[in-house]
Design a protein around this motif. Structure first.
Motif, PDB file in Angstrom:
ATOM      1  N   GLN A   5       0.852  -1.186   0.000  1.00  0.00           N
ATOM      2  CA  GLN A   5       0.000   0.000   0.000  1.00  0.00           C
ATOM      3  C   GLN A   5       0.891   1.241   0.000  1.00  0.00           C
ATOM      4  OE1 GLN A   5      -3.290   0.911   3.137  1.00  0.00           O
ATOM      5  NE2 GLN A   5      -1.452   1.985   3.799  1.00  0.00           N
ATOM      6  N   SER A   7       1.204   5.060   1.126  1.00  0.00           N
ATOM      7  CA  SER A   7       0.614   6.056   2.019  1.00  0.00           C
ATOM      8  C   SER A   7       1.245   7.405   1.709  1.00  0.00           C
ATOM      9  CB  SER A   7       0.871   5.701   3.478  1.00  0.00           C
ATOM     10  OG  SER A   7       0.490   4.376   3.730  1.00  0.00           O
ATOM     11  N   ALA A  33      -7.775   0.682  -4.991  1.00  0.00           N
ATOM     12  CA  ALA A  33      -8.524   0.975  -3.772  1.00  0.00           C
ATOM     13  C   ALA A  33      -7.883   2.168  -3.095  1.00  0.00           C
ATOM     14  CB  ALA A  33      -8.492  -0.226  -2.830  1.00  0.00           C
ATOM     15  N   PHE A  34      -8.667   2.907  -2.331  1.00  0.00           N
ATOM     16  CA  PHE A  34      -8.076   4.030  -1.589  1.00  0.00           C
ATOM     17  C   PHE A  34      -8.912   4.368  -0.364  1.00  0.00           C
ATOM     18  CE2 PHE A  34     -10.915   7.601  -2.330  1.00  0.00           C
ATOM     19  CZ  PHE A  34     -11.634   7.198  -3.440  1.00  0.00           C
ATOM     20  N   SER A  35      -8.282   5.045   0.558  1.00  0.00           N
ATOM     21  CA  SER A  35      -9.023   5.611   1.692  1.00  0.00           C
ATOM     22  C   SER A  35      -8.270   6.836   2.172  1.00  0.00           C
ATOM     23  CB  SER A  35      -9.142   4.595   2.823  1.00  0.00           C
ATOM     24  OG  SER A  35      -8.045   4.694   3.706  1.00  0.00           O
ATOM     25  N   ILE A  36      -9.010   7.717   2.837  1.00  0.00           N
ATOM     26  CA  ILE A  36      -8.362   8.899   3.413  1.00  0.00           C
ATOM     27  C   ILE A  36      -8.677   8.934   4.892  1.00  0.00           C
ATOM     28  CG2 ILE A  36      -8.239  11.423   3.411  1.00  0.00           C
ATOM     29  CD1 ILE A  36      -9.272  11.291   0.522  1.00  0.00           C
ATOM     30  N   ALA A  37      -7.651   9.114   5.696  1.00  0.00           N
ATOM     31  CA  ALA A  37      -7.864   9.314   7.123  1.00  0.00           C
ATOM     32  C   ALA A  37      -7.419  10.731   7.396  1.00  0.00           C
ATOM     33  CB  ALA A  37      -7.021   8.340   7.915  1.00  0.00           C
ATOM     34  N   LEU A  45      -3.453   9.727   2.795  1.00  0.00           N
ATOM     35  CA  LEU A  45      -4.119   9.052   1.684  1.00  0.00           C
ATOM     36  C   LEU A  45      -3.461   7.692   1.522  1.00  0.00           C
ATOM     37  CD1 LEU A  45      -5.910   9.007  -0.887  1.00  0.00           C
ATOM     38  CD2 LEU A  45      -3.977  10.051  -2.091  1.00  0.00           C
ATOM     39  N   ARG A  46      -4.308   6.641   1.465  1.00  0.00           N
ATOM     40  CA  ARG A  46      -3.762   5.298   1.294  1.00  0.00           C
ATOM     41  C   ARG A  46      -4.267   4.732  -0.015  1.00  0.00           C
ATOM     42  NH1 ARG A  46      -6.276   4.793   6.981  1.00  0.00           N
ATOM     43  NH2 ARG A  46      -4.598   5.639   8.278  1.00  0.00           N
ATOM     44  N   TYR A  99      -6.439  -0.250  10.701  1.00  0.00           N
ATOM     45  CA  TYR A  99      -7.542   0.337   9.918  1.00  0.00           C
ATOM     46  C   TYR A  99      -7.896  -0.609   8.785  1.00  0.00           C
ATOM     47  CZ  TYR A  99      -3.510   1.830   7.109  1.00  0.00           C
ATOM     48  OH  TYR A  99      -2.358   1.861   6.392  1.00  0.00           O
ATOM     49  N   TYR A 101     -10.306  -0.738   4.805  1.00  0.00           N
ATOM     50  CA  TYR A 101     -11.185  -0.071   3.841  1.00  0.00           C
ATOM     51  C   TYR A 101     -11.493  -1.026   2.697  1.00  0.00           C
ATOM     52  CZ  TYR A 101      -6.572   0.979   1.758  1.00  0.00           C
ATOM     53  OH  TYR A 101      -5.310   0.897   1.267  1.00  0.00           O
ATOM     54  N   ALA A 113     -11.653  -6.350   0.747  1.00  0.00           N
ATOM     55  CA  ALA A 113     -11.307  -5.328   1.737  1.00  0.00           C
ATOM     56  C   ALA A 113      -9.812  -5.360   2.050  1.00  0.00           C
ATOM     57  CB  ALA A 113     -12.103  -5.545   3.024  1.00  0.00           C
TER      58      ALA A 113
END
Ligand SMILES: [Zn+2]
Lengths: 143, 434
Positions: A5, A7, A33-37, A45-46, A99, A101, A113
């Motif tokens: 991943q 980051s 895939a992505f997610s933001i924390a 941003l991942r 975490y 996502y 996931a």
């Protein structure tokens, strides 16, 4: 087998997310895939992409603070409680989830996931023993 | 093994040292009163005669001397002896305008050699040493200061001076240099060139060194020690007072002993001029106690340090000053507290493990000054979890607050957010309308 991943450290200011995605898009790298924390001041941003090493180099050259992290990509059975079962399983085995996502695209019927855990190898072994499908790097990058 | 150059003086009981200082202070005040018109006028303006200064407590009655006073009296106006008694002149490079000229009598040179011999002994120099002196020789005091101290010890001096780095390395190797003296940045440059030449520290016999005339961070010390394989000590001095050798670290490496039998140290608040107690940072002020040609009363060094409370395990009784945190010119006063960018930099360096890029922003909200520190997130400290970054932010905040004693807001920012100008970043933005 864990998946890489990307980051990226982002300040909470306009346009930075677009800058990142454009930079990798310009190099023909696809986001899987992505997610933001985020907090009030900054965000992380991942990203799961098809060419993580290239994305890492591109973003570093653009001046971002970037890191590569091992995560696991798990197939979530498409039935009520499918995710809950996996979470319970990990909790009972003492696997700490930092975490998680979801993937943008579905794989067949099931969802996919991403889990970030302390020790990916142990988690993978646990989940595979329970018959869950763990996606390899190849599989994820070629989705 | 502890080795002193002059055990009687360096380890003198405090009460004896104090009596000696007071006797010498009385002599110095009397000398400047009668021999230097500038000081006679300054004392008379305060209604003081030479007999009004008897004890160390009387020191606060005396006026300060500044670098400007030296410039105004260029070149010889503050000399307390006729030029026929002066056997040496040095000058400090003035970045603006005229340099500052300092003179020495034969006895002044003797004192200088004595304090330099003490300093060199701290880093392990003995009669057997081969001292590689890469300080510049000339008007600058560094080269000759070390030179005479080394000769006083009876060591062999290589007066190599600055430059010709490859040749210096060859000399160090072939002559068997055991002690190195130069600026810390030149020491690192020597290490770099050595590595390029394929010469390892094991090919040399270096054991110790004195490094000064420049700010000297702990990180630089570590690097010098590791790459040159020697014990690196910090040495402090300024030509106005005598040159190098005013204060030096002992092998304990926790503060610099200031040779109080020759130099009387005070720490003052640079804003108010009030004396500050040990343990509090402020401006170092020095009164010379034995100088003949150019005695100075309460000279404002503009260097920021503190007197370190407590005794030193090395056995020397002379007080220690802390490693310098900056110059008065860099100081910020925030909510009445003196803050130096270097204090913040040191915390960041410790946490970041690499050269930090940061910006200090001071603002006034209502009546209150607010201090904010922006820190660029480097890859060394970046983690993919929010918790990790929040922890980092908190750690930086707590450590800065601990060092400064005032609250601070820390903001993590992306690399290259902070403007760099000609390689050196602007560190402070003061938005207060003072
Ligand atoms: Zn000591």
């Amino acid at each position: 087998m864990p998946v890489k991943q990307i980051s990226v450290f982002l300040e909470n200011k306009c346009g930075r997310l677009a800058d990142v995605t454009r930079a990798i898009g310009n190099h023909g790298i696809n986001i899987r895939a992505f997610s933001i924390a985020d907090t009030a001041d900054f965000g992380i941003l991942r990203l799961i992409v098809n060419r993580p090493e290239d994305a890492y180099d591109v973003l570093r050259k653009e001046g971002f603070t970037v890191s590569l992290t091992d995560v696991i990509a798990v197939q979530i059975p498409d039935r009520p409680g499918g995710l809950a079962d996996i979470l319970t399983l990990m909790q009972e085995a003492g696997v700490n989830i930092e975490y998680m996502y979801a993937f943008v695209e579905k794989v067949s019927q099931d969802a996919l996931a991403v889990f970030r855990v302390e020790n990916p190898k142990i988690a993978i072994k646990l989940l595979e023993e329970k018959g869950l499908k763990i996606f390899s790097e190849e599989e994820v990058y070629n989705l | 093994m502890t080795l002193y150059w002059n055990e009687k003086c360096e380890c003198m009981p405090r009460s004896e040292l104090r009596a000696l200082q007071e006797e010498r202070l009385r002599n110095t005040v009397s000398r400047v009163y009668y021999e230097v018109p500038f000081y006679r006028r300054a004392l008379q303006e305060r209604g003081l005669g030479p007999n009004d200064i008897q004890t160390l407590e009387d020191l606060v009655k005396l006026p300060f001397t500044t670098k400007n006073d030296l410039r105004d009296n260029y070149p010889y106006g503050l000399f307390a002896v006729p030029l026929s008694e002066v056997v040496r002149l040095h000058a400090s490079s003035g970045t603006t305008g005229k340099p500052t000229v300092v003179g020495y009598t034969r006895q002044d040179l003797d004192v200088w050699a004595e304090v330099m011999a003490r300093a060199l002994t701290c880093c392990g120099a003995t009669k057997q040493s081969m001292i590689h002196n890469a300080y510049g020789y000339g008007l600058f005091t560094g080269g000759l200061g070390v030179h005479y101290g080394a000769e006083r010890i009876g060591a062999s001096v290589i007066p190599v001076s600055g430059g010709h780095t490859k040749r210096q390395i060859m000399i160090m190797k072939d002559f068997g240099s055991t002690i190195l003296t130069c600026t810390p940045s030149y020491a690192l440059y020597l290490a770099e060139v050595m590595e390029e030449m394929g010469i390892s520290k094991d090919d040399l016999k270096l054991k110790g060194g004195l490094f000064g005339a420049e700010p000297f961070s702990l990180k630089m010390r570590d690097q010098i020690e590791r790459r040159l394989g020697l014990m690196a000590l910090d040495i402090y001095g300024l030509s106005e007072i005598i040159g190098p050798g005013v204060a030096v670290e002992c092998p304990v490496k926790d503060g610099l002993h200031i040779w109080e039998d020759h130099f009387l140290a005070e720490i003052i608040d640079p804003e108010t001029g009030e004396q500050l107690p040990p343990g509090t940072y402020g401006e170092l002020v020095i009164t010379t106690l034995t100088k003949q040609a150019l005695p100075l009363i309460r000279y404002r060094t503009r260097d920021i340090t503190m007197i370190q409370p407590g005794d030193c395990p090395c056995g020397r009784t002379h007080q220690k000053i802390a490693r310098f945190v900056g110059r008065t010119d860099d100081m910020l006063v925030i909510r009445g507290v003196n803050v130096f960018p270097s204090q913040i930099e040191e915390v960041l360096l410790r946490i970041n493990q690499t050269e930090p890029h940061y910006l200090i922003i001071v603002e006034r909200r209502g009546q209150l000054d607010e201090l904010e520190v922006w820190v660029e997130v480097s890859e060394h400290v970046f983690t993919d979890a929010v918790r990790g970054l929040e922890h980092l932010e908190g750690q930086i905040r707590r450590e800065i607050e601990e060092v400064l004693g005032i609250s601070v807001k820390v903001k993590l920012v992306e690399p290259k957010t902070i403007e760099r100008s000609e390689g050196k970043a602007k560190r402070v933005i003061d938005r207060r309308q003072l």
